[in-house]
Design an enzyme around this catalytic site. Structure first.
Site, PDB file in Angstrom:
ATOM      1  N   ASP A  33      -9.859   3.074   1.892  1.00  0.00           N
ATOM      2  CA  ASP A  33      -9.834   2.466   3.228  1.00  0.00           C
ATOM      3  C   ASP A  33     -10.324   3.414   4.314  1.00  0.00           C
ATOM      4  OD1 ASP A  33      -8.904  -0.107   2.717  1.00  0.00           O
ATOM      5  OD2 ASP A  33      -6.793   0.430   2.950  1.00  0.00           O
ATOM      6  N   LYS A  76       0.803  -1.239   0.000  1.00  0.00           N
ATOM      7  CA  LYS A  76       0.000   0.000   0.000  1.00  0.00           C
ATOM      8  C   LYS A  76       0.828   1.278   0.000  1.00  0.00           C
ATOM      9  CE  LYS A  76      -4.237  -1.843   1.977  1.00  0.00           C
ATOM     10  NZ  LYS A  76      -5.137  -1.924   3.141  1.00  0.00           N
TER      11      LYS A  76
END
Ligand code: ATR
Length: 260
Positions: free
Chosen positions: A99, A63
């Site tokens: 997210d 990420k």
């Protein structure tokens, strides 16, 4: 259309299931592949393979490192410092982050984070998104991580507090406890000592496989409220679906596919 999820490991991902549920529901002709990519191969995959996909999800441990190989980033991705979603816009790879929206939507129905003391365990990509969401909601944030330097770096970036050890933390002074590490994924282990839990706590685990992690099990043993990882996972995927397909999908469609 072709979509994927890249990570290492990746077999735990339910991405194919939940996005597949959406493809059936809206009769979209698309595939969603799970690709196990080791960190050392990420750069070459991004250069030679990534543009064959209309979009892809990015999971642990990529990420943050994925940012080196993107053509553009949204403001959210830049502020969070992590990317979990990539859109292929005519060959341009654009990174964003869903997210933090997922985390907020998971937490908000159970506890209003405003002014609450939140202990976040972990300092990776998931942690960054959760800190960003809670910071926007005016929570009081403390981070602890196995590698303290990473917690310190995040504390500086987001203007929150890094804790070197949990020994001096009074559990009674904490409201929300979050596991943003990968500990507990496919294993019966918790990153937090079970003695820490109090009935007044809200426990949130970003891990969703298994759904009842040891972290959440220990919390519910003392009567704390729990938020399982599917909540953040589904809500971030709903946002991905909107970005990739321009469709507002009912979260229930994805929850159903998740449990199939
Ligand atoms: P994600 O994208 O899910 O956030 P990540 O960026 O790979 O995943 O971050 C993983 C997090 O889990 C890190 O905070 C990591 O701690 P380190 O920074 O010390 O590596 C944490 N983590 C992983 N395994 C751990 C373990 N066995 N004990 C404690 N923390 C662990």
């Amino acid at each position: 259309m072709k979509f994927a999820n890249i990570g290492h490991p990746i077999k735990q991902s339910k991405g194919a299931q939940i996005h597949g549920g959406g493809y059936s529901d809206f009769e979209i002709e698309a595939t969603y592949e799970l690709l196990d990519i080791e960190p050392k191969h990420l750069g070459s995959w991004m250069k030679s393979e990534a543009r064959r996909f209309n979009g892809f999800s990015v999971t642990s441990p990529h990420k943050e490192t994925i940012r080196l190989y993107l053509d553009q980033e949204t403001e959210a991705a830049q502020k969070i410092g992590a990317v979990n979603t990539v859109l292929n816009q005519n060959g341009l790879l654009v990174g964003t982050n869903t997210d933090s929206i997922g985390a907020f939507q998971a937490i908000a129905p159970v506890i209003n984070p405003q002014g609450k003391r939140c202990l976040i365990l972990g300092a990776g990509g998931a942690s960054r998104a959760i800190i960003f969401a809670l910071k926007n909601a005016n929570a009081d944030i403390f981070i602890h991580n196995r590698t303290f330097e990473k917690a310190e770096k995040l504390a500086k970036e987001f203007d929150v507090t890094a804790l070197k050890s949990l020994e001096k933390v009074d559990p009674d002074q904490v409201d929300l406890v979050i596991n943003a590490t990968t500990v507990g994924m496919g294993e019966w282990k918790s990153v937090l000592d079970e003695k820490f839990w109090r009935e007044k706590h809200v426990a949130f685990d970003a891990v969703y496989d298994p759904l009842e992690t040891k972290f959440l099990h220990d919390a519910s043993e003392v009567g704390a409220k729990i938020i399982t990882g599917d909540q953040m996972y589904i809500h971030q995927a709903v946002e991905q679906f909107r970005l990739w397909h321009d469709i507002e999908i009912d979260p229930e469609v994805m929850f159903t596919a998740f449990f199939e």
